[in-house]
Design an enzyme around this catalytic site. Structure first.
Site, PDB file in Angstrom:
ATOM      1  N   SER A 156       0.785  -1.238   0.090  1.00  0.00           N
ATOM      2  CA  SER A 156      -0.025  -0.047   0.106  1.00  0.00           C
ATOM      3  C   SER A 156       0.893   1.197  -0.006  1.00  0.00           C
ATOM      4  O   SER A 156       1.909   1.415   0.554  1.00  0.00           O
ATOM      5  CB  SER A 156      -0.840  -0.285   1.270  1.00  0.00           C
ATOM      6  OG  SER A 156      -1.599   1.173   1.385  1.00  0.00           O
ATOM      7  N   TYR A 170      -2.743  -1.350  10.019  1.00  0.00           N
ATOM      8  CA  TYR A 170      -2.762  -1.368   8.576  1.00  0.00           C
ATOM      9  C   TYR A 170      -1.602  -1.120   7.976  1.00  0.00           C
ATOM     10  O   TYR A 170      -0.636  -1.631   7.310  1.00  0.00           O
ATOM     11  CB  TYR A 170      -3.933  -0.767   7.856  1.00  0.00           C
ATOM     12  CG  TYR A 170      -4.037  -0.929   6.295  1.00  0.00           C
ATOM     13  CD1 TYR A 170      -4.479  -2.126   5.711  1.00  0.00           C
ATOM     14  CD2 TYR A 170      -3.593   0.063   5.557  1.00  0.00           C
ATOM     15  CE1 TYR A 170      -4.479  -2.123   4.448  1.00  0.00           C
ATOM     16  CE2 TYR A 170      -3.455   0.113   4.193  1.00  0.00           C
ATOM     17  CZ  TYR A 170      -4.035  -1.282   3.592  1.00  0.00           C
ATOM     18  OH  TYR A 170      -4.020  -1.006   2.480  1.00  0.00           O
TER      19      TYR A 170
END
Length: 275
Positions: A156, A170
Site C-alpha cells: 500500500s 494496517y
C-alpha cells in the site's frame, strides 16, 4: 546480439499455460488482477473467506478464461495450508502467487483495540508468509533461470507515506510486507523465484465507495495524474510483473497511485485502500 535475445510484443506479456493463485480475488484489486491474468492467458485460482463471494466471482470472471474459486479463511495458518494443498493437487507447479487478501481497521489512537492488531497482522503479514512457505515447492518447480516463478505481494502507499486516517495496524503491516518482499527476493532469487510488491493508491472498490463518493475529487486532485486508479492500471502492473516483461525485476516496491506517495509535497493526504 542474436535473434534469440529478442521477444515479440505479444510474447513479452503472454501468460498462456501459466497457473496463478490470487488471494482475495473476489472483489476490488484482487478481482482486477485476476481478470488481467486471465486475459493474458493464465489459468487462475482465486480465494476468499466467503463461499458465496467465491461462487459469484468465479461466474463473473469465467468469461475471461479458466478460473476456479476456493473459499478459505487465510487469517488462519491451517487454512493457508489447506488452500496450498488444493492448489498443488490441481497443478504440478505454481507460476504466479499474488498475495492480495488483506484487512484494514480504522479507529482513533485512544480506543484502538488489541484485536485490531491481531486481525490485521494475521491476514496482511502472516498469511503471505505462510502461503509462500506452503507453496514454495510448487513455485520452485515452475521457475527457471529464464522464466522465474513470481510472487507479487500487494502492499500500500500507506506504507510509503503517512495517511491522515488512523490505520495504525494496517500501515504497519503493509510496511512490514514491503520489507518481507525484499528479504524474500534476496533469498528466493537464486531459486528462480522473483518477489515484488505493488503499492496501490486509491482504486474503486466496495470498501472505498463511500470515501470516493465523499472526497473523490479531492483524492484525484492530490495525484499528479489527477485521477484515481482504474481496473486496467492494476491489471496491467500485475501482468507486467508476472510476464516475460518483468522477469528481471525482483525486490521492487512499485507504487501504482498516480504519483501521490512519491511526489507528496503537502497536498491533501488520502485514505489508504483496502484489497
Amino acid at each position: 546480439m542474436t535473434d534469440k535475445q529478442f521477444t515479440t510484443h505479444t510474447e513479452l506479456f503472454d501468460l498462456s499455460g501459466k497457473c496463478a493463485l490470487v488471494t482475495g480475488g473476489t472483489r476490488g484489486i484482487g478481482m482486477m488482477i485476476a481478470r488481467g491474468l486471465l486475459q493474458a492467458g493464465a489459468r487462475v485460482v482465486i480465494s476468499s473467506r466467503k463461499a458465496d463471494a467465491c461462487a459469484e466471482a468465479q461466474k463473473l470472471l469465467s468469461e475471461f478464461g479458466d478460473v476456479r474459486a476456493i473459499p478459505a479463511d487465510l487469517s488462519r495458518h491451517d487454512e493457508c495450508q489447506r488452500l496450498a494443498d488444493l492448489v498443488k493437487a490441481d497443478s504440478e507447479g505454481l507460476d504466479i502467487l499474488v498475495n492480495n487478501a488483506g484487512a484494514m481497521w480504522r479507529e482513533p489512537l485512544e480506543t484502538f483495540p488489541d484485536e485490531a492488531w491481531d486481525t490485521v497482522i494475521d491476514l496482511n503479514l502472516k498469511s503471505p508468509f505462510w502461503l509462500v512457505q506452503a507453496l514454495l515447492p510448487a513455485l520452485r518447480r515452475a521457475g527457471t533461470a529464464d522464466d522465474p516463478a513470481r510472487i507479487i505481494n500487494i502492499g500500500s502507499i500507506g506504507a510509503i507515506h503517512v495517511a491522515h486516517s488512523p490505520n495504525y495496524s494496517y500501515a504497519s503491516s503493509k510496511a512490514a510486507l514491503h520489507q518481507l518482499t525484499r528479504v524474500l527476493a534476496r533469498e528466493l532469487g537464486p531459486q528462480h523465484v522473483t518477489v515484488n510488491a505493488v503499492a496501490p493508491g486509491v482504486f474503486p472498490s466496495q470498501m472505498m465507495a463511500s470515501t470516493l463518493d465523499a472526497m473523490g475529487d479531492t483524492i484525484a486532485a492530490a495525484a499528479p495524474l489527477r485521477r484515481v486508479g482504474r481496473d486496467d492500471d492494476m491489471a496491467g502492473i500485475a501482468v507486467f510483473l508476472a510476464s516475460r516483461a518483468g522477469s528481471y525485476l525482483t525486490g521492487a516496491i512499485v507504487p501504482v497511485d498516480g504519483g501521490i506517495a512519491t511526489t507528496a509535497t503537502g497536498t491533501p493526504t488520502i485514505v489508504s485502500r483496502t484489497p
